[in-house]
Motif scaffolding. Structure first.
Motif, PDB file in Angstrom:
ATOM      1  N   GLN A 150       0.844  -1.197   0.000  1.00 13.89           N
ATOM      2  CA  GLN A 150       0.000   0.000   0.000  1.00 13.89           C
ATOM      3  C   GLN A 150       0.875   1.241   0.000  1.00 13.89           C
ATOM      4  OE1 GLN A 150      -2.529  -1.391   3.532  1.00 13.89           O
ATOM      5  NE2 GLN A 150      -4.029  -0.261   2.329  1.00 13.89           N
ATOM      6  N   PRO A 151       0.398   2.338  -0.589  1.00 12.55           N
ATOM      7  CA  PRO A 151       1.156   3.586  -0.508  1.00 12.55           C
ATOM      8  C   PRO A 151       0.991   4.206   0.867  1.00 12.55           C
ATOM      9  CG  PRO A 151      -0.899   3.938  -1.686  1.00 12.55           C
ATOM     10  CD  PRO A 151      -0.824   2.471  -1.390  1.00 12.55           C
ATOM     11  N   PRO A 152       1.971   4.974   1.336  1.00 13.50           N
ATOM     12  CA  PRO A 152       1.804   5.688   2.612  1.00 13.50           C
ATOM     13  C   PRO A 152       0.638   6.666   2.524  1.00 13.50           C
ATOM     14  CG  PRO A 152       4.084   5.796   1.822  1.00 13.50           C
ATOM     15  CD  PRO A 152       3.260   5.250   0.705  1.00 13.50           C
ATOM     16  N   LYS A 153       0.084   7.057   3.669  1.00 16.11           N
ATOM     17  CA  LYS A 153      -1.051   7.981   3.687  1.00 16.11           C
ATOM     18  C   LYS A 153      -0.706   9.314   3.039  1.00 16.11           C
ATOM     19  CE  LYS A 153      -3.332   6.008   7.739  1.00 16.11           C
ATOM     20  NZ  LYS A 153      -3.784   6.237   9.126  1.00 16.11           N
ATOM     21  N   GLU A 154       0.570   9.717   3.171  1.00 17.71           N
ATOM     22  CA  GLU A 154       0.971  10.990   2.576  1.00 17.71           C
ATOM     23  C   GLU A 154       1.358  10.837   1.111  1.00 17.71           C
ATOM     24  OE1 GLU A 154       4.454   9.091   4.730  1.00 17.71           O
ATOM     25  OE2 GLU A 154       2.335   9.525   5.149  1.00 17.71           O
ATOM     26  N   GLY A 155       1.210   9.610   0.558  1.00 21.36           N
ATOM     27  CA  GLY A 155       1.528   9.365  -0.845  1.00 21.36           C
ATOM     28  C   GLY A 155       2.965   8.890  -1.017  1.00 21.36           C
ATOM     29  N   GLY A 156       3.279   8.360  -2.207  1.00 23.82           N
ATOM     30  CA  GLY A 156       4.633   7.895  -2.487  1.00 23.82           C
ATOM     31  C   GLY A 156       4.642   6.459  -2.970  1.00 23.82           C
ATOM     32  N   GLU A 157       5.825   5.823  -2.900  1.00 25.77           N
ATOM     33  CA  GLU A 157       5.998   4.467  -3.401  1.00 25.77           C
ATOM     34  C   GLU A 157       5.252   3.445  -2.539  1.00 25.77           C
ATOM     35  OE1 GLU A 157       7.720   3.580  -6.189  1.00 25.77           O
ATOM     36  OE2 GLU A 157       7.916   5.722  -6.580  1.00 25.77           O
ATOM     37  N   LEU A 158       4.881   2.326  -3.194  1.00 23.67           N
ATOM     38  CA  LEU A 158       4.216   1.253  -2.461  1.00 23.67           C
ATOM     39  C   LEU A 158       5.133   0.673  -1.387  1.00 23.67           C
ATOM     40  CD1 LEU A 158       2.583  -0.634  -5.485  1.00 23.67           C
ATOM     41  CD2 LEU A 158       1.358   0.628  -3.713  1.00 23.67           C
ATOM     42  N   GLU A 159       4.531   0.372  -0.242  1.00 26.64           N
ATOM     43  CA  GLU A 159       5.263  -0.241   0.863  1.00 26.64           C
ATOM     44  C   GLU A 159       4.579  -1.540   1.259  1.00 26.64           C
ATOM     45  OE1 GLU A 159       5.088   2.617   3.967  1.00 26.64           O
ATOM     46  OE2 GLU A 159       6.602   3.955   3.094  1.00 26.64           O
ATOM     47  N   ILE A 160       5.378  -2.513   1.721  1.00 27.74           N
ATOM     48  CA  ILE A 160       4.821  -3.791   2.163  1.00 27.74           C
ATOM     49  C   ILE A 160       4.135  -3.588   3.513  1.00 27.74           C
ATOM     50  CG2 ILE A 160       5.345  -6.147   2.877  1.00 27.74           C
ATOM     51  CD1 ILE A 160       7.670  -6.099   0.877  1.00 27.74           C
ATOM     52  N   LYS A 161       2.829  -3.889   3.566  1.00 28.54           N
ATOM     53  CA  LYS A 161       2.054  -3.745   4.800  1.00 28.54           C
ATOM     54  C   LYS A 161       1.815  -5.091   5.479  1.00 28.54           C
ATOM     55  CE  LYS A 161       1.471   0.701   4.490  1.00 28.54           C
ATOM     56  NZ  LYS A 161       2.059   1.614   5.478  1.00 28.54           N
ATOM     57  N   ALA A 162       1.863  -6.173   4.698  1.00 29.96           N
ATOM     58  CA  ALA A 162       1.684  -7.520   5.265  1.00 29.96           C
ATOM     59  C   ALA A 162       2.432  -8.491   4.364  1.00 29.96           C
ATOM     60  CB  ALA A 162       0.209  -7.892   5.361  1.00 29.96           C
ATOM     61  N   ALA A 163       3.041  -9.518   4.973  1.00 25.88           N
ATOM     62  CA  ALA A 163       3.826 -10.474   4.197  1.00 25.88           C
ATOM     63  C   ALA A 163       3.803 -11.843   4.856  1.00 25.88           C
ATOM     64  CB  ALA A 163       5.264  -9.991   4.053  1.00 25.88           C
ATOM     65  N   VAL A 164       3.699 -12.867   4.006  1.00 21.95           N
ATOM     66  CA  VAL A 164       3.884 -14.251   4.442  1.00 21.95           C
ATOM     67  C   VAL A 164       4.873 -14.864   3.461  1.00 21.95           C
ATOM     68  CG1 VAL A 164       2.839 -16.493   4.845  1.00 21.95           C
ATOM     69  CG2 VAL A 164       1.548 -14.414   5.365  1.00 21.95           C
ATOM     70  N   ASP A 165       6.067 -15.203   3.952  1.00 19.92           N
ATOM     71  CA  ASP A 165       7.147 -15.700   3.089  1.00 19.92           C
ATOM     72  C   ASP A 165       7.587 -17.061   3.605  1.00 19.92           C
ATOM     73  OD1 ASP A 165       9.304 -16.142   1.489  1.00 19.92           O
ATOM     74  OD2 ASP A 165      10.370 -14.296   2.008  1.00 19.92           O
ATOM     75  N   GLU A 166       7.163 -18.117   2.914  1.00 20.47           N
ATOM     76  CA  GLU A 166       7.475 -19.474   3.359  1.00 20.47           C
ATOM     77  C   GLU A 166       8.844 -19.950   2.891  1.00 20.47           C
ATOM     78  OE1 GLU A 166       4.284 -21.777   1.820  1.00 20.47           O
ATOM     79  OE2 GLU A 166       2.742 -20.841   3.083  1.00 20.47           O
ATOM     80  N   VAL A 167       9.471 -19.214   1.949  1.00 19.99           N
ATOM     81  CA  VAL A 167      10.710 -19.702   1.341  1.00 19.99           C
ATOM     82  C   VAL A 167      11.845 -18.676   1.394  1.00 19.99           C
ATOM     83  CG1 VAL A 167       9.607 -21.362  -0.190  1.00 19.99           C
ATOM     84  CG2 VAL A 167       9.785 -18.978  -0.908  1.00 19.99           C
ATOM     85  N   GLY A 168      11.602 -17.508   1.981  1.00 20.72           N
ATOM     86  CA  GLY A 168      12.655 -16.507   2.076  1.00 20.72           C
ATOM     87  C   GLY A 168      12.931 -15.761   0.787  1.00 20.72           C
ATOM     88  N   TYR A 169      11.909 -15.648  -0.077  1.00 20.59           N
ATOM     89  CA  TYR A 169      12.108 -15.010  -1.383  1.00 20.59           C
ATOM     90  C   TYR A 169      11.302 -13.716  -1.528  1.00 20.59           C
ATOM     91  CZ  TYR A 169      14.553 -19.092  -3.272  1.00 20.59           C
ATOM     92  OH  TYR A 169      15.454 -20.084  -3.519  1.00 20.59           O
ATOM     93  N   GLN A 170      10.999 -13.061  -0.416  1.00 18.87           N
ATOM     94  CA  GLN A 170      10.164 -11.855  -0.473  1.00 18.87           C
ATOM     95  C   GLN A 170      10.789 -10.783  -1.376  1.00 18.87           C
ATOM     96  OE1 GLN A 170       8.490 -10.352   3.259  1.00 18.87           O
ATOM     97  NE2 GLN A 170       9.237  -8.318   2.723  1.00 18.87           N
ATOM     98  N   GLU A 171      12.092 -10.525  -1.183  1.00 19.92           N
ATOM     99  CA  GLU A 171      12.755  -9.504  -2.002  1.00 19.92           C
ATOM    100  C   GLU A 171      12.813  -9.926  -3.458  1.00 19.92           C
ATOM    101  OE1 GLU A 171      16.522  -8.360  -0.478  1.00 19.92           O
ATOM    102  OE2 GLU A 171      15.737  -7.748   1.490  1.00 19.92           O
ATOM    103  N   ASN A 172      13.021 -11.227  -3.715  1.00 22.56           N
ATOM    104  CA  ASN A 172      13.025 -11.709  -5.099  1.00 22.56           C
ATOM    105  C   ASN A 172      11.689 -11.456  -5.774  1.00 22.56           C
ATOM    106  OD1 ASN A 172      14.879 -13.475  -3.352  1.00 22.56           O
ATOM    107  ND2 ASN A 172      15.633 -13.917  -5.420  1.00 22.56           N
ATOM    108  N   LEU A 173      10.603 -11.634  -5.003  1.00 26.83           N
ATOM    109  CA  LEU A 173       9.267 -11.444  -5.589  1.00 26.83           C
ATOM    110  C   LEU A 173       9.035  -9.983  -5.960  1.00 26.83           C
ATOM    111  CD1 LEU A 173       6.499 -12.517  -6.356  1.00 26.83           C
ATOM    112  CD2 LEU A 173       5.779 -12.218  -3.985  1.00 26.83           C
ATOM    113  N   THR A 174       9.340  -9.063  -5.051  1.00 33.20           N
ATOM    114  CA  THR A 174       9.108  -7.647  -5.361  1.00 33.20           C
ATOM    115  C   THR A 174      10.008  -7.192  -6.509  1.00 33.20           C
ATOM    116  OG1 THR A 174      10.657  -7.043  -3.596  1.00 33.20           O
ATOM    117  CG2 THR A 174       8.313  -7.050  -3.060  1.00 33.20           C
ATOM    118  N   ARG A 175      11.226  -7.754  -6.573  1.00 31.16           N
ATOM    119  CA  ARG A 175      12.125  -7.377  -7.668  1.00 31.16           C
ATOM    120  C   ARG A 175      11.615  -7.931  -9.002  1.00 31.16           C
ATOM    121  NH1 ARG A 175      16.396  -8.415  -5.169  1.00 31.16           N
ATOM    122  NH2 ARG A 175      16.643 -10.604  -5.781  1.00 31.16           N
ATOM    123  N   ALA A 176      11.187  -9.180  -9.010  1.00 31.79           N
ATOM    124  CA  ALA A 176      10.697  -9.788 -10.254  1.00 31.79           C
ATOM    125  C   ALA A 176       9.394  -9.144 -10.729  1.00 31.79           C
ATOM    126  CB  ALA A 176      10.486 -11.290 -10.042  1.00 31.79           C
ATOM    127  N   ALA A 177       8.605  -8.610  -9.762  1.00 23.62           N
ATOM    128  CA  ALA A 177       7.284  -8.066 -10.112  1.00 23.62           C
ATOM    129  C   ALA A 177       7.289  -6.550 -10.240  1.00 23.62           C
ATOM    130  CB  ALA A 177       6.259  -8.494  -9.060  1.00 23.62           C
TER     131      ALA A 177
END
Length: 532
Positions: A174-201
């Motif tokens: 979600q973007p911050p209330k004051e606007g700007g880049e999307l930020e991760i507000k909730a995450a479930v990472d079963e394999v330790g690839y959270q950063e890989n996912l945001t980079r690939a997407a």
């Protein structure tokens, strides 16, 4: 990108049924050798070894270029692709020579049976998808729909998503209330690839944010990524983008399908409604809390004003006060001066409205009353008040004020004006209202000023009218001001009345002039009549 789930022979034709079909074919064409092949080239039913030594990957590429009824020959066998619509589901291999008519009948029967089985399967899948969607909506109505905490909803979204659309990595951004880049507000990472996912997407997130439409990335579009497919759906409310749900499955896992995309959109849609509802709920709570605080502030402010008019023989007093908001910056005051027994009269107006003006009003009232009760003359009091406001106030709010001392025995009024509206005096002998001319500087605005002092005699039957600019600058729907002229006309017409009656007439005239137009400023009206 819509992804169509590949369906093989094993999903459309039971292996026992396939074996019986080929056995029946061999009865009418004993010399024939036939086999049904899976999408990966493995034998599904029939004769083994028909395509011994043939590389299946190369064969599939050639088969996919064939049209219905065409075949290619490999290792002494003809291979016929089996299509359902535009989807390859397998192949039929027949060793040469094979009976043409019988083989054509077998191919036609297989195509018909596979098409019917696929249609039934699609109907069943649509029914199942609808059930999953209804079940999902029921669950999120009990969980997400009932949640009134905006920060908790993203976590509930991921929990519900895992029930119907399993994924190795699940994120809500979600973007911050004051606007700007999307930020991760909730995450479930079963394999330790959270950063890989945001980079690939990264590109996919940007695209979905712009279009407001869901999309899927599959293996061929995910270079150097551990993910085989990525599903992305926007969280929206009334076409306003509130966030994004991002799901990732590793290479080798089933790819996301159009059905998954549809379910995630249903979930994201409900999440958007819930987030907006939760935000509105919190805003309403804040509004109610502010209303309560302002209500308390109004009670405190009103408690600072005199609770009753003075009672002095042969004199009448009347006052009207109304803030434009819950609290305001106007105030008035009466007090008996201890040494002389004369009556101090104050009317003042703080620049601005609302809470800042109300706080300034309380501060100004305190120092005005303290300086007045010391027995100083009106001009000295205002000079001192001006210095104290400049020294102690950091709000940069200013004050206009009129301070007068009335000798009830003689009717003499001595006053000084700190940039305030000039008071009016109705003369009964002349049956006419006159302006008590006076000059002065706004308090708290300038240093080293010296206030002037004036005096007037209030004869029996005369009325003193002190007011703030909320009276004369009241506007109607056309933007016209009530004005000093209209005020004088009301006073001229009703000046011989009692103080209370004249007050009522002035307020009525202002209200009739303004009509339904909202009150823009605080107003205060203070009347003093010498009746005896």
């Amino acid at each position: 990108m819509n992804v169509v789930e590949k369906v093989g022979l094993n999903r459309l034709l039971e292996i026992a049924q396939a074996e019986r079909l080929l056995a029946d074919f061999r009865k009418i064409a004993p010399e024939s050798q036939v086999a049904l092949l899976r999408l990966d080239g493995r034998l599904y039913a029939g004769e083994a070894g028909l395509l011994e030594g043939v590389t299946w990957e190369t064969l599939v590429e050639e088969i996919e270029r064939l049209e219905n009824g065409q075949a290619i020959t490999r290792a002494g066998a003809k291979v016929y692709p089996l299509w359902v619509g535009k989807m390859l589901v397998g192949a039929l291999a027949a060793a040469e020579p094979a009976s043409g008519d019988h083989l054509t009948f077998l191919l036609d029967f297989l195509k018909y049976h596979l098409a019917q089985a696929f249609e039934k399967r699609e109907m069943a899948r649509e029914t199942l998808d609808r059930y999953r969607e209804i079940n999902l909506l029921y669950h999120i109505g009990e969980t997400i729909g009932a949640c009134l905490e905006p920060d908790e909803i993203p976590h509930l979204v991921l929990k519900e998503a895992q029930r119907v659309i399993p994924a190795s990595v699940r994120l809500v951004l979600q973007p911050p209330k004051e606007g700007g880049e999307l930020e991760i507000k909730a995450a479930v990472d079963e394999v330790g690839y959270q950063e890989n996912l945001t980079r690939a997407a990264r590109t996919l997130l940007s695209q979905v944010s712009r279009s407001g439409q869901p999309d899927i990335l599959v293996d061929g579009l995910l270079d150097n990524s551990p993910f085989g497919s990525i599903l992305c759906a926007p969280i929206k409310a009334r076409e306003r983008m509130l966030g994004i749900v991002l799901l990732g499955r590793l290479a080798g896992q089933a790819v996301f399908t159009a059905s998954d995309e549809k379910l995630l959109m249903a979930l994201a849609g409900q999440a958007g409604i819930a987030i907006e509802k939760a935000w509105l709920h919190h805003q309403e709570i804040k509004r109610q809390r502010m209303e309560e605080e302002l209500s308390i502030g109004r009670k405190i402010q009103l408690s600072l004003l005199p609770d009753a008019c003075p009672e002095i023989p042969d004199w009448e007093f009347a006052v009207a006060y109304q803030a434009a908001q819950q609290v305001g910056g106007d105030y008035y005051d009466y007090f008996v001066l201890p040494e002389t027994g004369n009556l101090g009269l104050v009317i003042a107006d703080v620049t601005g409205k609302g809470v800042p003006a109300a706080l300034m009003m309380a501060f100004s009232r305190a120092i005005m009353r303290a300086e007045s009760l010391s027995g100083k003359r009106p001009s000295a009091v205002l000079n001192r008040v001006n210095r104290l406001i400049l020294e102690d106030s950091r709000s940069r709010l200013f004050l206009t004020g009129l301070y007068a001392i009335l000798d009830p025995k003689t009717g003499r009024l001595t006053y000084s004006n700190g940039g305030h509206e000039q008071p009016m005096l109705y003369r009964r002998a002349e049956n006419k209202c006159q302006v008590l001319s006076s000059r002065g500087f706004m308090l708290g605005a300038f240093t080293d000023i010296q206030m002037e002092e004036y005096s007037a005699e209030i004869a029996p039957g005369d009325q003193l009218i002190m007011f703030t600019d909320g009276i004369t600058e009241a506007r109607n729907s056309e933007g016209e001001l009530f004005s000093d002229e209209r005020l004088r006309e009301v006073v001229d017409a009703h000046g011989s009345s009692s103080a209370a009656e004249l007050l009522s007439e002035i307020v009525r005239a202002v209200n009739e002039f303004v009509g339904d137009h909202p009150q823009a400023d605080d107003f205060t009206l203070l009347l003093v009549k010498r009746s005896g």
